[in-house]
Design an enzyme around this catalytic site. Sequence first.
Site, PDB file in Angstrom:
ATOM      1  N   ASP B 270      -9.268 -57.887  -3.058  1.00  0.00           N
ATOM      2  CA  ASP B 270      -8.097 -58.629  -3.535  1.00  0.00           C
ATOM      3  C   ASP B 270      -7.716 -59.614  -2.452  1.00  0.00           C
ATOM      4  OD1 ASP B 270      -6.669 -56.635  -1.687  1.00  0.00           O
ATOM      5  OD2 ASP B 270      -5.065 -58.005  -2.291  1.00  0.00           O
ATOM      6  N   CYS B 310     -14.279 -73.254 -16.307  1.00  0.00           N
ATOM      7  CA  CYS B 310     -12.865 -72.866 -16.415  1.00  0.00           C
ATOM      8  C   CYS B 310     -12.120 -73.808 -17.357  1.00  0.00           C
ATOM      9  CB  CYS B 310     -12.190 -72.829 -15.043  1.00  0.00           C
ATOM     10  SG  CYS B 310     -11.579 -74.421 -14.443  1.00  0.00           S
ATOM     11  N   HIS B 345      -8.473 -72.611 -12.026  1.00  0.00           N
ATOM     12  CA  HIS B 345      -9.797 -72.955 -11.507  1.00  0.00           C
ATOM     13  C   HIS B 345     -10.217 -72.025 -10.366  1.00  0.00           C
ATOM     14  CE1 HIS B 345     -13.267 -75.085 -10.024  1.00  0.00           C
ATOM     15  NE2 HIS B 345     -12.761 -74.877  -8.832  1.00  0.00           N
TER      16      HIS B 345
END
Lengths: 381, 381
Positions: B270, B310, B345
């Site tokens: 993360d 994306c 993105h």
Amino acid sequence: MLHFELLATEGRARRGRLTLHHGVIDTPIFMPVGTYGTVKGVSSRSLEEMGAQIILGNTFHLWMRPGLDVLRAFGGLHRFEGWRRPILTDSGGFQVWSLGEMRKISEEGVRFASPVNGDKLFLTPEVSMQIQTVLDSDIVMQFDECTPYETRGHRTTEAEARASMELSLRWAERCRSEFARLENRNALFGIVQGGMYESLRDASIDALVAMDLPGYAIGGVSVGEPKEDMQRIVAHTPHRLPANKPRYLMGVGTPEDLVEGVAHGVDLFDCVMPTRNARNGHLFTRYGDLRIRNARYRNDLRPIDESCSCAACAGSAATDPASRAYLHHLDRCGEMLAPMLTSIHNLHYYLNLMREMREAIVAGRFEAFRARFAADRARGV
Amino acid sequence: MLHFELLATEGRARRGRLTLHHGVIDTPIFMPVGTYGTVKGVSSRSLEEMGAQIILGNTFHLWMRPGLDVLRAFGGLHRFEGWRRPILTDSGGFQVWSLGEMRKISEEGVRFASPVNGDKLFLTPEVSMQIQTVLDSDIVMQFDECTPYETRGHRTTEAEARASMELSLRWAERCRSEFARLENRNALFGIVQGGMYESLRDASIDALVAMDLPGYAIGGVSVGEPKEDMQRIVAHTPHRLPANKPRYLMGVGTPEDLVEGVAHGVDLFDCVMPTRNARNGHLFTRYGDLRIRNARYRNDLRPIDESCSCAACAGSAATDPASRAYLHHLDRCGEMLAPMLTSIHNLHYYLNLMREMREAIVAGRFEAFRARFAADRARGV
């Protein structure tokens, strides 16, 4: 290029279809405002999904940033902002007046210093047409003077309103000539001025109609006047314009204003209210308005409006609706997702209101709709 | 409830599948960070569409706002934020340390004043488990002390790092007891500490493995240490953890860090980098990074990365891709749509990078992927 067809009427309310270069739009319609080439906080795709058919851009802002060289490289505003349906642009006039002491108005046009870099600039009817031609907007607005309701406490007199309105008429003629010279393929709309004076509004209409423009707007309302004055001018003006041409009430308004405008024969509306209010936590719903910052929503598991089908209220196949408590929390934390979701909701509410009015007019039950609308809005959320 | 299955390995890199209460996730995986119950600027639906499988929430922040009463009313964090897939929450420890002078650490826990309303609060291993149980997060992190690299210029000594690591081990035991007492149905992960000292990392691993927890994290990296130190600890630690349990490298990092982490056997990552950098105009692409604020992009008609699928780079059926010039303009005008599109993105880039690594490991070509990744990233946009 423009074709306008009336499909149904009920009283003065009209259901129409307007063909523009980038597509066909159903009237009466609301146009979300995208000042700088974006409806604030809402993607083109979200606009598509909520059924927006035409959006607005601000000529003055886009002239300043990104500038005409960039917009020319994209062949206009559509490709720059990734929106394929119609766009209406204003003339830049209203923003120039708003510069206050920074600008000087003459017969020729308006001189001012760029608020971005201080450059000395000169906006004229011809320059406005040239910029809007680069933007390739489907509806080009004439350069006009938006007659103020009052200036530093001085209420505009009839003589002042007449002089201002007549200046706008001369500018309309210059716009028409320049628009033709540029061989612009889109549609130029004239703007009715005349302040709060019915006789001046009539004179403005007569002169503009004589120019045989493809559409007409009603300007100089929602400029700080008392609500009754606005209602008086909106009741007086639209139906005096040619029935076979679209009518646009500029910068109006609340949901109630939209319903009244349609009742008086208006076809197009724009206003920053749904998006600006969304950012301030003011949400519109079928059953009245809701201030999401109110502590009563801290623990409220319901969506904004259970009868609403927007992406915030209905969620998606894989995600749940946003609750009032969640939106309250996001707003309190300053999270971007709050204005993102509330802007979608408010715009969806406005667009859906227009859709319901279109359906009501076709079904011959617009008057019943008006009564129901008022009762629903008074019910409370 | 947790099941972890290894599907393929190549060297130390692992392709696995982790079954959690709210769904199954494919590892190695990146988890977008949603501190206050929202990944900043990204809707749940966008996260779904870009293929996010698990997101992170911050226990400390959610405890402060909206508070446990609200989260309890929603039956946990999932329904509150409208996200149906798995969620991992941290323990709240890291945020409490960050309060600096405002907090006091003891064997029992950490006393501090709420930054929201000044209330005196006490966060302990038991309280952290209680909060995370209310949140119903799929992966619950133990309450630990994140050993700093240095404190006001003083580099943490081995003795200090040992004391800190041993405190975290005692807290891990307390977390395990409380987690069991609460009958939490989810998975509790232990956190390996030990600072920059391999011997301490080994001691931490031995003690945590003896507790037989369902997964382990590597903490105390990316806390201000030189890059070589981080790389040394990441090379040393993951493969020493049990092969049959998931390994989570906390708070890391750049695309290059993710590839190195996977090469060393990490399964979960993360980091706020993709979203934070997006808001600052720093975009990640296959061919290197791009600073959208650079004037060279003012007139650049290309999308961020032509090879990217994306929502910003590829557009939608009805809307065009966002160009670099458009994003440059939106950023310059302070328009919300800029961080909305760049966050999508960057997160899509991170998620897609993990997907490519998963595919490469299964195909037995992870080493070839690593070489290609480095060459592509060095090419330049």
